[in-house]
Structures are given as structure tokens and as C-alpha cells.
Write a protein that holds these residues in place. Structure first.
Motif, PDB file in Angstrom:
ATOM      1  N   ILE A 166       0.852  -1.182   0.000  1.00  0.00           N
ATOM      2  CA  ILE A 166       0.000   0.000   0.000  1.00  0.00           C
ATOM      3  C   ILE A 166       0.892   1.237   0.000  1.00  0.00           C
ATOM      4  N   GLU A 199     -10.265   7.946   7.761  1.00  0.00           N
ATOM      5  CA  GLU A 199      -9.917   7.995   6.339  1.00  0.00           C
ATOM      6  C   GLU A 199      -9.593   6.616   5.765  1.00  0.00           C
ATOM      7  N   PHE A 200      -8.833   5.809   6.506  1.00  0.00           N
ATOM      8  CA  PHE A 200      -8.330   4.548   5.953  1.00  0.00           C
ATOM      9  C   PHE A 200      -9.281   3.368   6.078  1.00  0.00           C
ATOM     10  N   LEU A 230     -11.495   2.570   3.086  1.00  0.00           N
ATOM     11  CA  LEU A 230     -10.681   2.106   1.955  1.00  0.00           C
ATOM     12  C   LEU A 230     -10.252   0.658   2.144  1.00  0.00           C
ATOM     13  N   LEU A 231      -9.850   0.313   3.347  1.00  0.00           N
ATOM     14  CA  LEU A 231      -9.415  -1.052   3.609  1.00  0.00           C
ATOM     15  C   LEU A 231     -10.581  -2.029   3.524  1.00  0.00           C
ATOM     16  N   ARG A 282     -13.111  -1.655   1.547  1.00  0.00           N
ATOM     17  CA  ARG A 282     -13.338  -1.797   0.099  1.00  0.00           C
ATOM     18  C   ARG A 282     -12.313  -2.743  -0.529  1.00  0.00           C
ATOM     19  N   ILE A 283     -11.069  -2.619  -0.141  1.00  0.00           N
ATOM     20  CA  ILE A 283     -10.016  -3.495  -0.659  1.00  0.00           C
ATOM     21  C   ILE A 283     -10.322  -4.952  -0.298  1.00  0.00           C
TER      22      ILE A 283
END
Length: 67
Positions: A31, A52-53, A56-57, A59-60
Motif C-alpha cells: 500500500i 480515512e483509511f 478504503l481497507l 473496500r479493498i
């Protein structure tokens, strides 16, 4: 970002977030994090990094599971 103090604070917070969440990943993953230009290092906290993260994680993880 500015000076070295600001850059180092951003790095410390991001590293700490990923250290705390390293077991959330099932796949080997590289990453790259590029901070936003308007990010104020003084305002960056672990809570803000989590805000924030985490989406995203998530979704990954879901995209990796569907592959």
C-alpha cells in the motif's frame, strides 16, 4: 506538508494505524499512501487516520474476496 517535522508526524501516525490494523489483511499487500496537499500535520490524529483509511481497507477486502 512542509518541513521535516510535519512529514515525520504524518509518517508516524500512518505507520501506527497500519501497525494496529496489520492483522486485518489476509492477502500480502503493498500500500502506498500519498498525503493530501492540504493536510495539516498538527490536526492529524490516529482517529482521523482511522476515519480515512478504514473505509478504503474495507473496500479493498471486499474486492479481494470477490476476485
Amino acid at each position: 506538508m512542509g518541513n521535516a517535522v510535519a512529514r515525520n508526524r504524518i509518517k508516524r501516525v500512518v505507520r501506527e494505524y497500519f501497525r494496529l490494523h496489520q492483522y486485518d489483511f489476509e492477502l500480502p499487500l503493498d500500500i502506498v499512501v500519498v498525503p493530501k496537499r492540504n493536510l495539516e500535520a498538527k490536526q492529524l490524529t490516529l482517529a482521523l487516520a482511522k476515519e480515512e483509511f478504514t473505509p478504503l481497507l474495507t473496500r479493498i477486502r471486499t474486492e479481494a474476496a470477490s476476485s
